[in-house]
Design a protein around this motif. Sequence first.
Motif, PDB file in Angstrom:
ATOM      1  N   VAL A 107     -11.031 -15.018 -31.673  1.00 29.48           N
ATOM      2  CA  VAL A 107     -10.266 -15.810 -30.854  1.00 29.48           C
ATOM      3  C   VAL A 107     -10.190 -17.109 -31.409  1.00 29.48           C
ATOM      4  CG1 VAL A 107     -10.133 -16.527 -28.481  1.00 29.48           C
ATOM      5  CG2 VAL A 107     -10.627 -14.127 -28.846  1.00 29.48           C
ATOM      6  N   HIS A 108     -11.353 -17.670 -31.814  1.00 31.51           N
ATOM      7  CA  HIS A 108     -11.262 -19.322 -32.384  1.00 31.51           C
ATOM      8  C   HIS A 108     -10.110 -19.266 -33.527  1.00 31.51           C
ATOM      9  CE1 HIS A 108     -14.122 -21.347 -30.199  1.00 31.51           C
ATOM     10  NE2 HIS A 108     -14.964 -20.474 -30.214  1.00 31.51           N
ATOM     11  N   GLU A 109     -10.090 -18.230 -34.424  1.00 37.40           N
ATOM     12  CA  GLU A 109      -9.077 -17.966 -35.614  1.00 37.40           C
ATOM     13  C   GLU A 109      -7.741 -17.840 -35.024  1.00 37.40           C
ATOM     14  OE1 GLU A 109     -10.588 -14.783 -37.696  1.00 37.40           O
ATOM     15  OE2 GLU A 109     -12.219 -15.779 -38.871  1.00 37.40           O
ATOM     16  N   VAL A 110      -7.504 -17.159 -33.956  1.00 39.85           N
ATOM     17  CA  VAL A 110      -6.196 -17.035 -33.466  1.00 39.85           C
ATOM     18  C   VAL A 110      -6.032 -18.464 -33.002  1.00 39.85           C
ATOM     19  CG1 VAL A 110      -4.793 -15.962 -31.417  1.00 39.85           C
ATOM     20  CG2 VAL A 110      -6.346 -14.371 -32.884  1.00 39.85           C
ATOM     21  N   ALA A 111      -6.597 -19.148 -32.110  1.00 40.07           N
ATOM     22  CA  ALA A 111      -6.614 -20.391 -31.426  1.00 40.07           C
ATOM     23  C   ALA A 111      -5.960 -21.234 -32.237  1.00 40.07           C
ATOM     24  CB  ALA A 111      -7.706 -20.642 -30.561  1.00 40.07           C
ATOM     25  N   VAL A 167     -14.516 -12.979 -22.723  1.00 35.02           N
ATOM     26  CA  VAL A 167     -14.121 -13.751 -23.496  1.00 35.02           C
ATOM     27  C   VAL A 167     -12.636 -14.282 -23.087  1.00 35.02           C
ATOM     28  CG1 VAL A 167     -13.519 -14.671 -25.951  1.00 35.02           C
ATOM     29  CG2 VAL A 167     -15.425 -13.177 -25.735  1.00 35.02           C
ATOM     30  N   VAL A 168     -12.460 -15.572 -22.741  1.00 37.06           N
ATOM     31  CA  VAL A 168     -11.146 -15.904 -22.085  1.00 37.06           C
ATOM     32  C   VAL A 168     -10.523 -16.836 -23.259  1.00 37.06           C
ATOM     33  CG1 VAL A 168     -10.017 -17.319 -20.172  1.00 37.06           C
ATOM     34  CG2 VAL A 168     -12.216 -15.967 -20.093  1.00 37.06           C
ATOM     35  N   SER A 169      -9.410 -16.416 -23.547  1.00 37.30           N
ATOM     36  CA  SER A 169      -8.415 -17.382 -24.183  1.00 37.30           C
ATOM     37  C   SER A 169      -7.443 -18.221 -23.411  1.00 37.30           C
ATOM     38  CB  SER A 169      -7.705 -16.819 -25.469  1.00 37.30           C
ATOM     39  OG  SER A 169      -7.194 -15.292 -24.800  1.00 37.30           O
ATOM     40  N   THR A 170      -7.110 -19.150 -23.618  1.00 39.61           N
ATOM     41  CA  THR A 170      -6.265 -20.173 -22.796  1.00 39.61           C
ATOM     42  C   THR A 170      -5.104 -20.878 -23.785  1.00 39.61           C
ATOM     43  OG1 THR A 170      -7.436 -21.912 -22.760  1.00 39.61           O
ATOM     44  CG2 THR A 170      -7.742 -20.227 -21.038  1.00 39.61           C
ATOM     45  N   GLY A 171      -4.034 -21.047 -23.585  1.00 34.11           N
ATOM     46  CA  GLY A 171      -3.045 -21.886 -24.120  1.00 34.11           C
ATOM     47  C   GLY A 171      -2.243 -22.722 -23.331  1.00 34.11           C
ATOM     48  N   ALA A 196       7.180 -19.753 -30.894  1.00 29.06           N
ATOM     49  CA  ALA A 196       6.671 -20.005 -32.353  1.00 29.06           C
ATOM     50  C   ALA A 196       5.371 -19.744 -32.459  1.00 29.06           C
ATOM     51  CB  ALA A 196       7.392 -21.355 -32.387  1.00 29.06           C
ATOM     52  N   SER A 197       4.482 -20.218 -31.631  1.00 24.64           N
ATOM     53  CA  SER A 197       2.957 -20.106 -31.878  1.00 24.64           C
ATOM     54  C   SER A 197       2.812 -18.527 -32.179  1.00 24.64           C
ATOM     55  CB  SER A 197       2.274 -20.597 -30.568  1.00 24.64           C
ATOM     56  OG  SER A 197       2.265 -21.920 -30.952  1.00 24.64           O
ATOM     57  N   PHE A 198       3.309 -17.589 -31.103  1.00 26.10           N
ATOM     58  CA  PHE A 198       2.769 -16.276 -31.271  1.00 26.10           C
ATOM     59  C   PHE A 198       3.571 -15.628 -32.486  1.00 26.10           C
ATOM     60  CE2 PHE A 198       1.021 -17.217 -27.277  1.00 26.10           C
ATOM     61  CZ  PHE A 198      -0.106 -16.167 -27.306  1.00 26.10           C
ATOM     62  N   ALA A 199       4.601 -16.045 -32.868  1.00 22.09           N
ATOM     63  CA  ALA A 199       5.278 -15.792 -34.083  1.00 22.09           C
ATOM     64  C   ALA A 199       4.522 -16.178 -35.508  1.00 22.09           C
ATOM     65  CB  ALA A 199       6.669 -16.283 -34.391  1.00 22.09           C
ATOM     66  N   ALA A 200       3.871 -17.211 -35.343  1.00 22.64           N
ATOM     67  CA  ALA A 200       2.941 -17.792 -36.445  1.00 22.64           C
ATOM     68  C   ALA A 200       1.623 -16.769 -36.347  1.00 22.64           C
ATOM     69  CB  ALA A 200       2.608 -19.243 -36.332  1.00 22.64           C
ATOM     70  N   VAL A 201       1.276 -16.357 -35.216  1.00 21.95           N
ATOM     71  CA  VAL A 201       0.027 -15.365 -35.129  1.00 21.95           C
ATOM     72  C   VAL A 201       0.361 -14.221 -36.040  1.00 21.95           C
ATOM     73  CG1 VAL A 201      -1.549 -14.218 -33.569  1.00 21.95           C
ATOM     74  CG2 VAL A 201      -0.995 -16.615 -33.339  1.00 21.95           C
ATOM     75  N   ALA A 202       1.431 -13.704 -35.399  1.00 20.00           N
ATOM     76  CA  ALA A 202       2.154 -12.332 -36.105  1.00 20.00           C
ATOM     77  C   ALA A 202       2.215 -12.596 -37.711  1.00 20.00           C
ATOM     78  CB  ALA A 202       3.391 -11.902 -35.479  1.00 20.00           C
TER      79      ALA A 202
END
Length: 95
Positions: A23-27, A51-55, A65-71
């Motif tokens: 999750v830290h890597e994705v963040a 584990v909770v992820s927030t944005g 754009a952020s989720f495209a970068a993750v993909a």
Amino acid sequence: MTVGFVAFHYPRPEHFDDFVTRVHEVAAVLRSVPGCLSADCWESTDGADAVVSTGQWESEEAFAASFAAVAAAEVDVAVDDREHRPRQIFKLAAR
């Protein structure tokens, strides 16, 4: 309009630490994109072992754009048996 999300993840105990690392890597990838205001990893302290992820993003376009970068990045976002119950993901908008 500001866009956000909150996701609750439920990793199995033997995968908990690795999941937090994931999750830290994705963040970090999410935060690397202009318009991302924040992306964080939290751990529950109430015994739920979640584990909770927030944005938060400036706009829908920055969010996308952020989720495209993750993909496109080589980060592990797989949903598999390392989690003992389904993720709960909530997309949010502030007006």
